[in-house]
Design an enzyme around this catalytic site. Structure first.
Site, short mmCIF file in Angstrom:
data_model
loop_
_atom_site.label_atom_id
_atom_site.label_comp_id
_atom_site.label_asym_id
_atom_site.label_seq_id
_atom_site.Cartn_x
_atom_site.Cartn_y
_atom_site.Cartn_z
N CYS A 45 4.94 -9.56 1.42
CA CYS A 45 3.88 -9.12 2.21
C CYS A 45 2.59 -9.90 1.61
CB CYS A 45 3.68 -7.57 1.97
SG CYS A 45 2.10 -7.04 2.39
N HIS A 46 1.56 -10.20 2.29
CA HIS A 46 0.52 -11.01 1.58
C HIS A 46 -0.11 -10.03 0.33
CE1 HIS A 46 0.53 -13.40 4.94
NE2 HIS A 46 -0.14 -13.97 4.33
N THR A 47 -0.03 -8.77 0.49
CA THR A 47 -0.39 -8.07 -1.01
C THR A 47 0.37 -8.52 -2.23
OG1 THR A 47 -0.75 -6.10 0.27
CG2 THR A 47 -0.98 -5.83 -1.95
N HIS A 67 7.62 -5.28 -2.49
CA HIS A 67 7.38 -3.82 -1.90
C HIS A 67 7.65 -3.31 -0.56
CE1 HIS A 67 3.64 -5.64 -0.75
NE2 HIS A 67 3.56 -4.77 0.08
N GLU A 68 8.27 -4.45 0.09
CA GLU A 68 8.76 -4.10 1.34
C GLU A 68 10.43 -4.59 1.54
OE1 GLU A 68 5.81 -5.56 4.66
OE2 GLU A 68 7.55 -6.61 5.34
N CYS A 97 5.09 13.33 -3.15
CA CYS A 97 5.91 14.55 -4.03
C CYS A 97 5.74 15.86 -3.25
CB CYS A 97 5.25 14.52 -5.36
SG CYS A 97 3.63 15.40 -5.33
N CYS A 100 1.38 17.83 -5.13
CA CYS A 100 0.25 17.59 -5.67
C CYS A 100 -0.85 17.78 -4.95
CB CYS A 100 0.09 16.03 -6.25
SG CYS A 100 0.10 14.87 -4.88
N CYS A 103 -1.06 15.82 -1.68
CA CYS A 103 0.09 16.13 -0.73
C CYS A 103 0.03 17.37 -0.17
CB CYS A 103 1.36 16.11 -1.31
SG CYS A 103 1.99 14.45 -1.58
N CYS A 111 -0.52 9.95 -2.64
CA CYS A 111 0.17 11.25 -3.48
C CYS A 111 -0.29 10.80 -4.84
CB CYS A 111 1.60 10.88 -3.52
SG CYS A 111 2.45 12.08 -4.75
N ARG A 115 0.93 7.68 -9.28
CA ARG A 115 0.21 6.73 -9.24
C ARG A 115 -0.61 6.12 -10.40
NH1 ARG A 115 -2.00 2.78 -8.53
NH2 ARG A 115 -3.29 1.70 -6.84
N CYS A 175 6.43 -1.54 4.52
CA CYS A 175 4.57 -1.71 4.58
C CYS A 175 4.12 -2.33 5.90
CB CYS A 175 4.53 -2.62 3.42
SG CYS A 175 2.70 -3.17 3.09
N ARG A 370 6.96 -12.38 8.90
CA ARG A 370 7.52 -11.76 7.68
C ARG A 370 8.70 -12.65 7.27
NH1 ARG A 370 3.45 -9.71 5.96
NH2 ARG A 370 3.45 -7.31 5.49
P1 NAD Z 1 -1.59 -12.34 7.22
O1 NAD Z 1 -2.36 -13.49 6.47
O2 NAD Z 1 -0.39 -12.93 8.21
O3 NAD Z 1 -2.83 -12.12 8.41
C1 NAD Z 1 -4.05 -12.40 8.59
C2 NAD Z 1 -4.62 -13.33 9.66
O4 NAD Z 1 -5.91 -13.45 9.59
C3 NAD Z 1 -3.97 -14.57 10.04
O5 NAD Z 1 -3.35 -14.50 11.10
C4 NAD Z 1 -5.37 -15.49 9.67
O6 NAD Z 1 -5.34 -16.51 10.48
C5 NAD Z 1 -6.43 -14.71 10.11
N1 NAD Z 1 -7.69 -14.72 9.47
C6 NAD Z 1 -8.20 -15.18 8.17
N2 NAD Z 1 -9.47 -15.22 8.09
C7 NAD Z 1 -9.91 -15.06 9.19
C8 NAD Z 1 -11.32 -14.71 9.70
N3 NAD Z 1 -12.41 -15.07 9.00
N4 NAD Z 1 -11.45 -14.34 10.93
C9 NAD Z 1 -10.45 -14.17 11.90
N5 NAD Z 1 -9.07 -14.16 11.17
C10 NAD Z 1 -8.76 -14.60 10.37
O7 NAD Z 1 -1.76 -10.94 6.48
P2 NAD Z 1 -0.97 -9.64 6.63
O8 NAD Z 1 0.36 -9.61 6.10
O9 NAD Z 1 -1.30 -9.30 8.24
O10 NAD Z 1 -1.82 -8.71 5.89
C11 NAD Z 1 -3.34 -8.65 6.39
C12 NAD Z 1 -4.02 -7.68 5.25
O11 NAD Z 1 -3.59 -6.40 5.26
C13 NAD Z 1 -3.85 -8.51 3.78
O12 NAD Z 1 -5.12 -8.27 3.17
C14 NAD Z 1 -2.88 -7.19 3.08
O13 NAD Z 1 -2.94 -7.19 1.68
C15 NAD Z 1 -3.42 -6.16 3.72
N6 NAD Z 1 -2.51 -5.00 3.95
C16 NAD Z 1 -2.95 -3.60 3.83
C17 NAD Z 1 -2.17 -2.61 3.82
C18 NAD Z 1 -2.85 -1.22 3.66
O14 NAD Z 1 -2.13 -0.16 3.30
N7 NAD Z 1 -4.31 -0.99 3.71
C19 NAD Z 1 -0.92 -2.76 4.04
C20 NAD Z 1 -0.09 -3.99 4.21
C21 NAD Z 1 -0.98 -5.28 4.06
N1 AHE Z 2 -4.30 -2.89 -6.45
C1 AHE Z 2 -5.40 -3.27 -5.57
C2 AHE Z 2 -5.28 -2.43 -4.35
C3 AHE Z 2 -4.35 -2.80 -3.56
C4 AHE Z 2 -4.28 -1.69 -2.28
O1 AHE Z 2 -5.20 -1.48 -1.81
N2 AHE Z 2 -3.18 -1.57 -1.71
C5 AHE Z 2 -2.83 -1.04 -0.45
C6 AHE Z 2 -1.38 -1.37 -0.16
S1 AHE Z 2 -1.24 -3.00 0.50
C7 AHE Z 2 0.21 -3.10 0.85
O2 AHE Z 2 0.33 -4.37 1.27
C8 AHE Z 2 -2.87 0.64 -0.88
O3 AHE Z 2 -2.18 1.44 -0.06
N3 AHE Z 2 -3.59 1.17 -1.58
C9 AHE Z 2 -3.56 2.56 -1.89
C10 AHE Z 2 -3.10 2.75 -3.27
O4 AHE Z 2 -2.64 3.79 -3.93
O5 AHE Z 2 -2.89 1.64 -4.08
C11 AHE Z 2 -6.83 -3.49 -5.97
O6 AHE Z 2 -7.46 -4.33 -5.54
O7 AHE Z 2 -6.87 -2.72 -7.00
ZN ZN Z 3 2.34 -4.82 1.80
#
Ligand code: NAD
Ligand code: AHE
Ligand code: ZN
Length: 375
Positions: A45-47, A67-68, A97, A100, A103, A111, A115, A175, A370
């Site tokens: 994943c991009h994270t 993580h996936e 859990c 907590c 939850c 949760c 953490r 994820c 992916r």
């Molecule tokens: P990805 O890199 O596959 O997708 C990002 C897309 O954004 C790409 O298609 C890219 O071309 C486009 N892009 C880049 N800059 C841009 C801009 N300025 N304007 C428009 N489009 C633009 O990533 P992904 O795997 O789909 O993940 C996306 C984001 O979500 C990442 O930051 C990842 O860390 C985050 N994420 C968050 C959670 C969460 O729980 N909040 C879970 C999973 C992933």
């Molecule tokens: N450690 C990072 C935070 C990263 C973050 O926000 N993670 C998301 C999931 S990304 C999955 O690809 C999330 O769920 N956050 C809630 C949590 O409990 O971490 C930072 O920047 O500090």
């Molecule tokens: Zn992820």
């Protein structure tokens, strides 16, 4: 192997931005409340790339990222009742859990039980790692560390799933796909007929499109700076495309003009703080809601004129799409088995554990959604 140290292969990130190294690692047996899982398939994943880049304030090295994933329980520690050896599972970076404050609130899927430990790369019991190489500890990551053939997770961080589900596919339900679907269904609660804007058409953005289509959104506008993303996105429900590079006006203005005053819901799926601002500002006055899904680097901050919120726009964020992991990941697996949600369509590449660095390179190629690694 129960009760014994297992030596297996894992991709170790020794330092930020340095290629991962496939090493023989020792994985200690699970302690009380812990589960040792044989990981069969993991995606990237991009994270993972974000933490590997060194921009994550919680990133610690050396560590085992990932993580996936999906796997099979190898052994369990004392007091573990909800899973047993042989169960098919998906590790969940967001624990559940059920005890907590978080939850029990009924207001969040976050949760609090483990953490504090998962944020510093250790297990809750003794604040130590279960991974080592010749006695040198290697940090855990996100409480999952799935880039290893065996990992140890907290029992609150593992979802037991249908043993008939193909692990090489459902690993994605750890994820990206749930995050996008849940951002729409749980966080925004998009209603039928809504106009939706999605910034970033990677896996997460496409899963948002899929969720919005299922919620009967009337228009699903995809925004990406890579026009090659547009064709594929149609298959996930995107109905219109905008490439900010084709316009001189700020993208928020382009969208406001396109939608008679703004969208009902927008989703930032990139991790870029200026796009987060645009995503908020393209929302309709009075009610438009923007959900931040993308993860932005350490030090980055969001800003907008407070007037944007005074006049009714709402700014939200989501972690794992608001899904309660242990309770709802099995339900998502069932939905996949009934063909109610896509998973296969997000898998563009398949490699093996030794090809880990190639898989990281692929993440930065536009064609890759992916990449699933056979462990
Ligand atoms: P990805 O890199 O596959 O997708 C990002 C897309 O954004 C790409 O298609 C890219 O071309 C486009 N892009 C880049 N800059 C841009 C801009 N300025 N304007 C428009 N489009 C633009 O990533 P992904 O795997 O789909 O993940 C996306 C984001 O979500 C990442 O930051 C990842 O860390 C985050 N994420 C968050 C959670 C969460 O729980 N909040 C879970 C999973 C992933
Ligand atoms: N450690 C990072 C935070 C990263 C973050 O926000 N993670 C998301 C999931 S990304 C999955 O690809 C999330 O769920 N956050 C809630 C949590 O409990 O971490 C930072 O920047 O500090
Ligand atoms: Zn992820």
């Amino acid at each position: 192997t129960q009760g014994q140290v297992i030596t297996c292969r894992a991709a170790v990130a020794w330092e930020a931005n340095k290629p991962l190294v496939i090493e023989e690692v020792q994985v200690a047996p699970p302690q009380a409340g812990e589960v040792r899982v044989k990981i069969l398939f993991t995606a990237l994943c991009h994270t993972d790339a974000y933490t590997w880049s060194g921009k994550d304030p919680e990133g610690l090295f050396p560590c085992i990222l990932g993580h996936e994933a999906a796997g099979i329980v190898e052994s369990v520690g004392e007091g573990v009742t909800e899973v047993q050896p042989g169960d098919h599972v998906i590790p969940c970076y967001q624990a559940e859990c059920r005890e907590c404050k978080f939850c029990k609130s009924g207001k969040t899927n976050l949760c609090g039980k483990v953490r504090a430990a998962t944020g510093v790369g250790v297990m809750m019991n003794d604040r130590k790692s279960r991974f080592s190489i010749n006695g040198k500890p290697i940090y855990h990551f996100m409480g999952t560390s799935t880039f290893s053939q065996y990992t140890v997770v907290h029992d609150v961080s593992v979802a037991k799933i249908d043993p008939k589900a193909p692990l090489e596919k459902v690993c994605l339900l750890g994820c990206g796909v749930p995050t996008g679907l849940g951002a729409v269904w749980n966080t925004a609660k998009v209603e039928a007929g809504s106009i939706v804007a999605i910034f970033g058409l990677g896996t997460v953005g496409l899963a948002v499109a899929e969720g919005a289509k299922a919620a009967s959104a009337s228009r699903i506008i995809g925004i990406d700076i890579d026009s090659n993303k547009f064709d594929r996105a149609k298959g996930f429900g995107v109905t219109e495309f905008v490439n900010p590079k084709d316009h001189d006006k700020p993208i928020q203005q382009v969208l406001v003009d396109l939608t008679d005053g703004g969208v009902d819901y927008s989703f930032e799926c990139i991790g870029n703080v200026s796009v987060m601002r645009a995503a908020l500002e393209c929302c309709h006055k009075g009610w438009g809601t923007s959900v931040i899904v993308g993860v932005a680097a350490s030090g980055q901050e969001i800003s907008t004129r407070p007037f944007q919120l005074v006049t009714g726009r709402v700014w939200k964020g989501t972690a794992f799409g608001g899904f309660k992991s242990r309770s709802q990941v099995p339900m998502l697996v069932d939905k996949y088995m009934k063909k109610e949600i896509k998973v296969d369509e997000y898998i563009t590449h398949n490699l093996t554990l030794p090809e880990m660095n190639k898989a990281f390179d692929l993440l930065h190629e536009g064609s890759c959604l992916r990449c699933v690694l056979d462990m």
